[in-house]
Design a protein around this motif. Structure first.
Motif, PDB file in Angstrom:
ATOM      1  N   ASP A 184     -46.851  26.830 -54.221  1.00  0.00           N
ATOM      2  CA  ASP A 184     -45.458  26.393 -53.572  1.00  0.00           C
ATOM      3  C   ASP A 184     -45.511  26.580 -52.110  1.00  0.00           C
ATOM      4  OD1 ASP A 184     -44.328  25.638 -56.072  1.00  0.00           O
ATOM      5  OD2 ASP A 184     -43.254  27.552 -56.482  1.00  0.00           O
ATOM      6  N   THR A 185     -46.708  26.830 -51.649  1.00  0.00           N
ATOM      7  CA  THR A 185     -46.675  27.031 -50.237  1.00  0.00           C
ATOM      8  C   THR A 185     -46.441  25.967 -49.589  1.00  0.00           C
ATOM      9  OG1 THR A 185     -48.690  28.709 -50.728  1.00  0.00           O
ATOM     10  CG2 THR A 185     -48.251  27.965 -48.451  1.00  0.00           C
ATOM     11  N   ARG A 186     -45.781  25.922 -48.219  1.00  0.00           N
ATOM     12  CA  ARG A 186     -45.542  24.946 -47.347  1.00  0.00           C
ATOM     13  C   ARG A 186     -46.590  24.708 -46.567  1.00  0.00           C
ATOM     14  NH1 ARG A 186     -39.922  25.603 -45.024  1.00  0.00           N
ATOM     15  NH2 ARG A 186     -41.386  26.723 -43.647  1.00  0.00           N
ATOM     16  N   TYR A 187     -47.048  23.389 -46.035  1.00  0.00           N
ATOM     17  CA  TYR A 187     -48.114  23.051 -45.100  1.00  0.00           C
ATOM     18  C   TYR A 187     -47.770  22.363 -44.072  1.00  0.00           C
ATOM     19  CZ  TYR A 187     -51.040  25.482 -48.643  1.00  0.00           C
ATOM     20  OH  TYR A 187     -51.778  26.173 -49.609  1.00  0.00           O
TER      21      TYR A 187
ATOM     22  N   ALA B 216     -45.496  30.544 -43.050  1.00  0.00           N
ATOM     23  CA  ALA B 216     -44.902  31.775 -43.765  1.00  0.00           C
ATOM     24  C   ALA B 216     -43.631  31.438 -44.218  1.00  0.00           C
ATOM     25  CB  ALA B 216     -44.908  32.691 -42.637  1.00  0.00           C
ATOM     26  N   PRO B 217     -43.002  32.412 -45.189  1.00  0.00           N
ATOM     27  CA  PRO B 217     -41.531  32.002 -45.754  1.00  0.00           C
ATOM     28  C   PRO B 217     -40.805  32.348 -44.520  1.00  0.00           C
ATOM     29  CG  PRO B 217     -42.854  33.576 -47.090  1.00  0.00           C
ATOM     30  CD  PRO B 217     -43.897  33.165 -45.865  1.00  0.00           C
ATOM     31  N   ALA B 218     -39.578  31.591 -44.397  1.00  0.00           N
ATOM     32  CA  ALA B 218     -38.674  31.872 -43.166  1.00  0.00           C
ATOM     33  C   ALA B 218     -37.757  33.018 -43.715  1.00  0.00           C
ATOM     34  CB  ALA B 218     -37.871  30.590 -43.244  1.00  0.00           C
ATOM     35  N   SER B 219     -37.177  33.756 -42.537  1.00  0.00           N
ATOM     36  CA  SER B 219     -36.206  34.873 -42.902  1.00  0.00           C
ATOM     37  C   SER B 219     -35.110  34.417 -43.357  1.00  0.00           C
ATOM     38  CB  SER B 219     -35.856  35.504 -41.415  1.00  0.00           C
ATOM     39  OG  SER B 219     -35.307  34.791 -40.592  1.00  0.00           O
ATOM     40  N   ASP B 220     -34.136  35.394 -43.559  1.00  0.00           N
ATOM     41  CA  ASP B 220     -32.919  34.888 -44.120  1.00  0.00           C
ATOM     42  C   ASP B 220     -32.079  34.542 -43.106  1.00  0.00           C
ATOM     43  OD1 ASP B 220     -32.699  37.652 -42.808  1.00  0.00           O
ATOM     44  OD2 ASP B 220     -31.662  38.549 -44.664  1.00  0.00           O
TER      45      ASP B 220
END
Length: 194
Positions: free
Chosen positions: A22-25, A36-40
């Motif tokens: 499920d990684t975004r590229y 990297a996953p985004a912060s809240d």
């Protein structure tokens, strides 16, 4: 010992790429980069902006999250914008062919790339009328508006209301940032590592 050359990917190869995760590229100069996953805080700002912009759109226009953007004249790059507005209809493609508004919420680790690489490429898209560059560390929105052959820039900081005339949307900074920024969590954009 010399390192082997990195494999460069074409846009067509990238769009067909699926690693089963499920990684975004994104694709930069033929190189695939994981995001990297985004912060809240980043996520909350994106959602608040999507609601405000989406509610102001006329029928036939759509706001799209994590929208793919292919810069004109580039066959080696593909970016994911936080939000995009198009009035050209949905096509089922992996990218938006005719964006009229792009919104990027800056993360400390990606701010330099967003400003130095994506922003200049976005400004070459013929259909694009407006770009919003939104800080995730301080109440600030930079509004780039196409005027003739150039771009007019408005930098709104601290407080005030940003108006995007094409959509008749008003974004009040105090309302947008209410409850999402804390002094302990704030840091200068571009100061964090990758």
């Amino acid at each position: 010992m010399a390192e082997p050359a990195r494999r460069l990917w074409s846009l067509e190869e990238f769009l067909a790429f699926d690693d089963g995760m499920d990684t975004r590229y994104e694709l930069f100069d033929g190189q695939i980069l994981a995001m990297a996953p985004a912060s809240d805080v980043h996520g909350a700002l994106v959602m608040r902006l999507a609601r405000r912009i989406g509610n102001a759109l006329r029928p036939g226009c759509e706001v799209i999250g994590e929208a793919g953007i292919v810069p004109p004249e580039r066959v080696d790059s593909y970016y994911l914008a936080d939000l995009v507005v198009t009035c050209a209809g949905l096509t089922g493609q992996q990218f938006v062919a005719e964006p009229i508004l792009i919104v990027e919420v800056l993360s400390p680790s990606t701010a330099a790339t967003d400003r130095e690489r994506k922003l200049p490429d976005y400004r070459t898209i013929p259909s694009l009328e407006d770009i919003l560059v939104v800080s995730s560390t301080e109440p600030r929105i930079e509004h780039y508006r196409r005027e003739g052959d150039g771009w007019k820039i408005r930098d709104l900081r601290g407080q005030g209301t940003l108006r995007v005339p094409a959509f008749e949307v008003a974004i009040d900074l105090a309302e947008l940032y209410a409850g999402v920024l804390t002094p302990a969590g704030a840091q200068a954009e571009g100061s964090a590592g990758p």
